[in-house]
Write a protein that holds these residues in place. Structure first.
Motif, PDB file in Angstrom:
ATOM      1  N   MET A 242      -7.063  -3.459  -3.320  1.00  0.00           N
ATOM      2  CA  MET A 242      -8.074  -2.517  -2.813  1.00  0.00           C
ATOM      3  C   MET A 242      -9.488  -3.032  -3.075  1.00  0.00           C
ATOM      4  SD  MET A 242      -6.633  -0.006  -1.238  1.00  0.00           S
ATOM      5  CE  MET A 242      -7.769   1.372  -1.221  1.00  0.00           C
TER       6      MET A 242
ATOM      7  N   THR B  36     -12.537   4.031   1.504  1.00  0.00           N
ATOM      8  CA  THR B  36     -11.786   3.132   0.628  1.00  0.00           C
ATOM      9  C   THR B  36     -12.192   3.322  -0.830  1.00  0.00           C
ATOM     10  OG1 THR B  36     -11.577   1.500   2.396  1.00  0.00           O
ATOM     11  CG2 THR B  36     -11.261   0.694   0.157  1.00  0.00           C
TER      12      THR B  36
ATOM     13  N   HIS C  28       0.813  -1.230   0.000  1.00  0.00           N
ATOM     14  CA  HIS C  28       0.000   0.000   0.000  1.00  0.00           C
ATOM     15  C   HIS C  28       0.842   1.273   0.000  1.00  0.00           C
ATOM     16  CE1 HIS C  28       0.932   0.733   4.215  1.00  0.00           C
ATOM     17  NE2 HIS C  28       0.539  -0.502   4.523  1.00  0.00           N
TER      18      HIS C  28
ATOM     19  N   ALA D  86      -4.277   8.653   0.057  1.00  0.00           N
ATOM     20  CA  ALA D  86      -5.227   8.447   1.156  1.00  0.00           C
ATOM     21  C   ALA D  86      -5.158   9.588   2.168  1.00  0.00           C
ATOM     22  CB  ALA D  86      -4.941   7.113   1.846  1.00  0.00           C
TER      23      ALA D  86
ATOM     24  N   SER E 155     -16.717   1.714  -7.414  1.00  0.00           N
ATOM     25  CA  SER E 155     -16.442   2.619  -6.289  1.00  0.00           C
ATOM     26  C   SER E 155     -17.293   3.885  -6.372  1.00  0.00           C
ATOM     27  CB  SER E 155     -14.952   2.983  -6.260  1.00  0.00           C
ATOM     28  OG  SER E 155     -14.167   1.843  -6.036  1.00  0.00           O
TER      29      SER E 155
ATOM     30  N   LEU F   7     -10.254  -5.421  -0.342  1.00  0.00           N
ATOM     31  CA  LEU F   7     -10.540  -4.668   0.888  1.00  0.00           C
ATOM     32  C   LEU F   7     -11.953  -4.096   0.856  1.00  0.00           C
ATOM     33  CD1 LEU F   7      -9.569  -3.432   3.574  1.00  0.00           C
ATOM     34  CD2 LEU F   7      -8.612  -1.527   2.262  1.00  0.00           C
ATOM     35  N   LEU F   8     -12.367  -3.596  -0.312  1.00  0.00           N
ATOM     36  CA  LEU F   8     -13.708  -3.010  -0.442  1.00  0.00           C
ATOM     37  C   LEU F   8     -14.798  -4.069  -0.250  1.00  0.00           C
ATOM     38  CD1 LEU F   8     -15.228  -0.391  -0.920  1.00  0.00           C
ATOM     39  CD2 LEU F   8     -15.116  -0.829  -3.382  1.00  0.00           C
TER      40      LEU F   8
END
Length: 281
Positions: free
Chosen positions: A189, A161, A3, A10, A265, A192-193
């Motif tokens: 990612m 996120t 990351h 972020a 997203s 993670l989402l």
């Protein structure tokens, strides 16, 4: 380690978001000219005072967390951009704080960053919890819930996120960062989402199942409006397109590629906005 290329994006989003959160406190008061009273006559018993404290603390910590790792880059700008206007060169010199990249400076910077990275986690949780308490301490149907703290934290992590993923896609396209922000990063990612969508779905079930089982009083009217009444399209749209469908699609690797993941997203962030609209309105 994976990351690392995403942390600055972020943190920029975090600082921008928390700046708006501070402005929203003034909106919440309804009387902007009284904002100084929060600092002059603030009472710790007031939930809005809790918000002022946690937002201010988080803003300072996030700004430091963004700024301190930027020191080597600012110093590079100071040394390379010698043809820039005088005020800009002075600004680089001032912000670089005498950075010359010696071993001691790197050691201090890494230690400070490690401390801040640990400190920012409870602060991130506390800011969304306190925001939830602003609602939960108000006598209003739909808000009288002990679930609101973790519910808001889960929702914020999910939407945050998704925001980072959208920013990744934009930065990658705008600055040709394909070598730095790779498909591997989008894949990670995306996973993670999925995880955060499932956690948020769990809290949504908690939020509605118990009052729906009882169906008493004002809570019953509210739930009828959401499930089958005036707000039915927004409510089910949020549940399906902002949470359920993204979680389902992202289980498949083809949807964790840059473009499909960025579109999904966008749906998550849009769903998050309408979710807040439902909570407030």
């Amino acid at each position: 380690e994976w990351h690392r290329p995403l942390t600055r994006i972020a943190e920029i989003i975090a600082v921008a978001g928390i700046t708006f959160a501070g402005l929203i406190i003034i909106v919440d008061m309804g009387r902007p000219e009284r904002v100084l009273n929060l600092f002059i006559h603030g009472r710790i018993q007031s939930p809005i005072m809790w918000d002022v404290i946690v937002v201010s603390t988080y803003l300072v910590t996030s700004a430091l967390f963004l700024y301190i790792p930027l020191l080597p880059a600012i110093a590079l700008c100071r040394d390379v951009f010698t043809d820039k206007p005088k005020w800009q060169r002075w600004l680089y010199k001032f912000l670089a704080m005498g950075w010359d990249g010696n071993e001691k400076q790197w050691k201090i910077m890494k230690r400070a960053t490690n401390i801040l990275s640990i400190l920012v986690i409870p602060l991130a949780i506390s800011i969304h919890t306190v925001t939830a308490w602003l609602f939960a301490t108000t006598l209003r149907p739909g808000w009288d819930s002990t679930n609101f703290g973790p519910y808001f934290v889960a929702g914020a992590f999910q939407a945050g996120t998704a925001c980072v993923i959208i920013a990744m896609f934009v930065f990658r396209k705008a600055y040709n960062f394909e070598k730095y922000i790779t498909e591997f990063h989008f894949n990670q990612m995306g996973k993670l989402l999925v995880f955060l969508c499932l956690i948020y779905a769990y809290f949504n079930v908690n939020e509605y199942l118990v009052p729906a089982y009882k169906m008493r009083g004002a809570e019953a009217k509210l739930l009828n409006d959401l499930f089958t009444g005036n707000m039915l399209h927004i409510y089910w749209g949020v549940q399906i397109f902002g949470m359920g469908l993204p979680a389902l699609l992202l289980l498949f690797k083809r949807f964790r590629k840059p473009l499909p993941l960025a579109i999904i997203s966008l749906f998550v962030v849009t769903g998050a906005w309408f979710k807040r609209y439902l909570i407030v309105t």
